[in-house]
Scaffold this active site. Structure first.
Site, mmCIF file in Angstrom:
data_model
loop_
_atom_site.group_PDB
_atom_site.id
_atom_site.type_symbol
_atom_site.label_atom_id
_atom_site.label_comp_id
_atom_site.label_asym_id
_atom_site.label_seq_id
_atom_site.Cartn_x
_atom_site.Cartn_y
_atom_site.Cartn_z
ATOM 1 N N ASP A 134 49.937 32.723 20.477
ATOM 2 C CA ASP A 134 50.786 32.282 22.012
ATOM 3 C C ASP A 134 52.220 31.594 22.373
ATOM 4 O O ASP A 134 52.587 30.637 20.712
ATOM 5 C CB ASP A 134 49.897 31.061 21.341
ATOM 6 N N ASN A 144 55.460 42.736 44.513
ATOM 7 C CA ASN A 144 54.062 43.950 43.610
ATOM 8 C C ASN A 144 54.561 45.272 42.578
ATOM 9 O O ASN A 144 54.712 46.235 43.569
ATOM 10 C CB ASN A 144 53.521 43.723 44.949
ATOM 11 N N TYR A 173 50.775 29.683 41.010
ATOM 12 C CA TYR A 173 51.021 30.638 40.524
ATOM 13 C C TYR A 173 52.716 30.633 40.809
ATOM 14 O O TYR A 173 53.080 30.684 38.782
ATOM 15 C CB TYR A 173 50.550 32.068 40.611
ATOM 16 N N ARG A 231 53.187 43.037 51.972
ATOM 17 C CA ARG A 231 53.464 43.296 50.284
ATOM 18 C C ARG A 231 53.857 44.733 50.059
ATOM 19 O O ARG A 231 54.601 45.451 50.687
ATOM 20 C CB ARG A 231 52.347 43.818 49.109
ATOM 21 N N ASN A 246 48.270 45.067 53.685
ATOM 22 C CA ASN A 246 46.855 45.619 52.645
ATOM 23 C C ASN A 246 46.081 46.015 53.657
ATOM 24 O O ASN A 246 45.950 47.203 53.061
ATOM 25 C CB ASN A 246 46.206 43.428 53.438
ATOM 26 N N LYS A 292 56.331 29.495 37.662
ATOM 27 C CA LYS A 292 56.895 30.605 37.526
ATOM 28 C C LYS A 292 58.366 30.277 38.747
ATOM 29 O O LYS A 292 59.438 30.507 37.744
ATOM 30 C CB LYS A 292 56.367 32.406 38.740
ATOM 31 N N LEU A 313 44.695 44.154 43.700
ATOM 32 C CA LEU A 313 44.226 44.142 45.378
ATOM 33 C C LEU A 313 44.087 45.727 44.934
ATOM 34 O O LEU A 313 43.131 46.442 45.302
ATOM 35 C CB LEU A 313 44.663 44.362 46.373
ATOM 36 N N THR A 320 44.563 37.425 25.937
ATOM 37 C CA THR A 320 43.103 36.406 27.114
ATOM 38 C C THR A 320 42.824 37.485 28.011
ATOM 39 O O THR A 320 42.301 38.691 27.550
ATOM 40 C CB THR A 320 44.307 35.741 28.057
ATOM 41 N N THR A 339 59.110 36.739 39.702
ATOM 42 C CA THR A 339 58.815 37.473 40.595
ATOM 43 C C THR A 339 59.269 36.855 41.913
ATOM 44 O O THR A 339 59.745 35.903 42.060
ATOM 45 C CB THR A 339 57.191 37.194 40.822
ATOM 46 N N ASP A 340 58.852 37.886 42.860
ATOM 47 C CA ASP A 340 59.456 37.850 44.283
ATOM 48 C C ASP A 340 59.103 36.823 44.570
ATOM 49 O O ASP A 340 59.325 35.954 45.712
ATOM 50 C CB ASP A 340 59.610 38.781 44.851
ATOM 51 N N GLU A 341 57.408 36.010 44.708
ATOM 52 C CA GLU A 341 57.166 34.565 44.596
ATOM 53 C C GLU A 341 57.881 33.771 44.641
ATOM 54 O O GLU A 341 56.986 32.755 45.843
ATOM 55 C CB GLU A 341 55.247 35.190 44.517
ATOM 56 N N GLU A 354 49.777 33.711 33.032
ATOM 57 C CA GLU A 354 49.401 33.879 33.380
ATOM 58 C C GLU A 354 49.386 35.082 35.114
ATOM 59 O O GLU A 354 50.317 33.806 36.045
ATOM 60 C CB GLU A 354 48.618 32.438 34.224
#
Ligand code: NAD
Ligand code: TYD
Length: 337
Positions: A60, A182, A153, A217, A252, A157, A193, A37, A126-128, A85
Site C-alpha cells: 500500500d 481520458n 475523484y 471527453r 459519449n 487528484k 465507458l 485492489t 488527470t485533466d479532470e 482510486e
C-alpha cells in the site's frame, strides 16, 4: 542502469506502462508496486514474470513503514506514480478511500522519494483537475488553467498535484506532473465507458448512457500516454506540468454509436439513464507544451478504437473473469438496469 518504481502497475495505465518499459529498456530494472485492489490484475504480466528486469511488490503506497523500507533497499532513480482510486462514480458513493489513497498515499510516497533522493518523481494526474469546459470548441485546458475540480475523484487528484508542487517548491524535489485526458485501450477495467460499452454490446446487453449523452471527453490511446510519460520522465523540465492529449473530442453518444456500429449491433442497446451527479460537460486538452518537448501520438481515435475493439474480441477471457465476479454486484447497485 536505472531503477524505476511504477506504482499502480497492476492497473490499466500503469500495467500498460510496465509492459512498455520492461520491453523498451531491458537495461533498466522495473519495479511494479501495487496493492491489488478490485481494479488490479496481474495475469496481464504473465509474459514478463520471468524477465530479469521485472519485479513485483504487493504493498500500500500509504504504508509509510513499508515505503521507507523499500526505498531504502532499492534506491530508485525514477518514480512513475499511477496508483490511485480512479473511478469518478465510485468517488461519488465512497469518497473517503480517494482521500486516503490519492492524497495521503501520494504524500507518503513523496516523503520516501525525498528521503532517498529520487532523481525524478513523475506524478500521473488527470485533466479532470481543471474542472469542466463549456461546449465552445475553441476553448482548451492549458497548463495555466486554474484547478477547479468538481468530483471527489478530481478533488483528490488536484490535492495530490498541489502536494507534489509543494514538495518541489519547499524541498527541491525533482518532479513533473502530467495531466492526461481520458485513456482507452487494452486491459481497461470494464467500469469505464469504453470497455463497459464493448463488453455489454458483445453480450447484447443494454448500455447505460448518462443524461443526454452529449458530454464530451477527449480520448487518448493508452500507449500514447505511456510514450508521453516516458518522454517526461527522461526529458521533462524539472518542476513543469505537461498536459497530455491528442485532440480526439467525441460526445459519449458518438463513442457508444461507433462501438455499436463496428460490432454490427443495434442502437436499441442504448439506454439513457439518470445523469451522473456533478457531471463535467466537456474536457479538451491543448498539448502544445508536450509537443514542443517532442511528443506525438501515434493513434487517431479511429485507429485506436478499432484496435481496442479487436483486443476485447480476442481477449474475451480477460474481461469475462472480471464481470462475472464482485463487479456484478457493483454494476447492479450502480445502474439498476
Ligand atoms: P486503475 O484504477 O486501472 O488502476 C489503479 C491501480 O492502482 C490498481 O492496480 C490498484 O490496485 C492500484 N492501487 C490503488 N490503491 C493503491 C494503494 N493504496 N497502494 C498501491 N496501489 C494501489 O487506474 P488507471 O485508469 O490505470 O489510472 C492510473 C492513473 O492515471 C491514476 O492516477 C489516474 O488518476 C490517472 N489517469 C487516468 C486516466 C484514465 O482515463 N483512466 C486519465 C488520466 C489520468
Ligand atoms: P468514464 O469512463 O467513467 O470516465 P470519466 O468520468 O473519468 O471521464 O466516463 C466517460 C464519460 O462517459 C463520462 O462523461 C461519463 C459517461 N458515462 C456514461 O454515460 N455511462 C457510463 O456507464 C459510464 C461509466 C460513463
Amino acid at each position: 542502469m536505472k531503477k524505476v518504481l511504477v506504482t499502480g502497475g497492476a492497473g490499466f495505465i500503469g500495467g500498460n506502462f510496465v509492459q512498455y518499459m520492461v520491453n523498451k529498456y531491458p537495461e533498466y530494472q522495473i519495479y511494479n508496486l501495487d496493492l491489488l485492489t478490485y481494479a488490479a490484475d496481474l495475469t496481464k504480466h504473465k509474459n514478463i514474470e520471468e524477465k530479469e528486469n521485472y519485479h513485483f511488490e504487493k504493498a500500500d503506497i500509504a504504508d509509510r513503514e513499508v515505503m521507507m523500507r523499500l526505498f531504502d533497499k532499492e534506491k530508485f532513480d525514477f518514480v512513475a506514480h499511477f496508483a490511485a482510486e480512479s473511478h469518478v462514480d465510485r468517488s461519488i458513493t465512497e469518497p473517503g478511500i480517494f482521500v486516503q489513497t490519492n492524497v495521503l498515499g501520494t504524500q507518503v510516497l513523496l516523503d520516501a522519494a525525498k528521503e532517498y533522493k529520487v532523481s525524478k518523481f513523475v506524478h500521473v494526474s488527470t485533466d479532470e483537475v481543471y474542472g469542466e469546459l463549456d461546449f465552445d470548441p475553441t476553448t482548451f485546458f492549458t497548463e495555466e488553467t486554474p484547478l477547479q475540480p468538481n468530483s471527489p475523484y478530481s478533488a483528490s487528484k488536484a490535492s495530490s498535484d498541489l502536494l507534489v508542487r509543494a514538495y518541489h517548491e519547499t524541498f527541491g524535489m525533482p518532479m513533473n506532473i502530467t495531466r492526461c485526458s481520458n485513456n482507452y485501450g487494452p486491459y481497461h477495467f470494464p467500469e469505464k465507458l469504453i470497455p463497459l460499452t464493448i463488453s455489454r454490446v458483445l453480450n447484447n446487453e443494454k448500455v447505460p448512457v448518462y443524461g443526454d449523452g452529449k458530454n464530451i471527453r477527449d480520448w487518448l490511446h493508452v500507449l500514447d500516454h505511456c510514450s508521453a510519460i516516458d518522454l517526461v520522465m527522461h526529458e521533462g523540465v524539472n518542476g513543469e506540468v505537461y498536459n497530455v492529449g491528442g485532440h480526439n473530442e467525441r460526445t459519449n453518444l458518438e463513442v457508444v454509436q461507433t462501438i455499436i456500429k463496428t460490432l454490427d449491433k443495434s442502437e436499441d442497446l442504448i439506454e439513457f439513464v439518470t445523469d451522473r451527479l456533478g457531471h463535467d460537460k466537456r474536457y479538451a486538452i491543448d498539448p502544445t507544451k508536450l509537443e514542443q518537448l517532442g511528443w506525438k501520438p501515434t493513434y487517431t481515435f479511429e485507429t485506436g478504437i478499432a484496435q481496442t475493439i479487436n483486443w476485447y474480441l480476442e481477449n474475451q477471457w480477460w474481461w469475462e473473469q472480471i464481470i462475472s465476479g464482485e463487479y456484478q454486484q457493483y454494476f447492479n447497485k450502480q445502474y439498476k438496469l
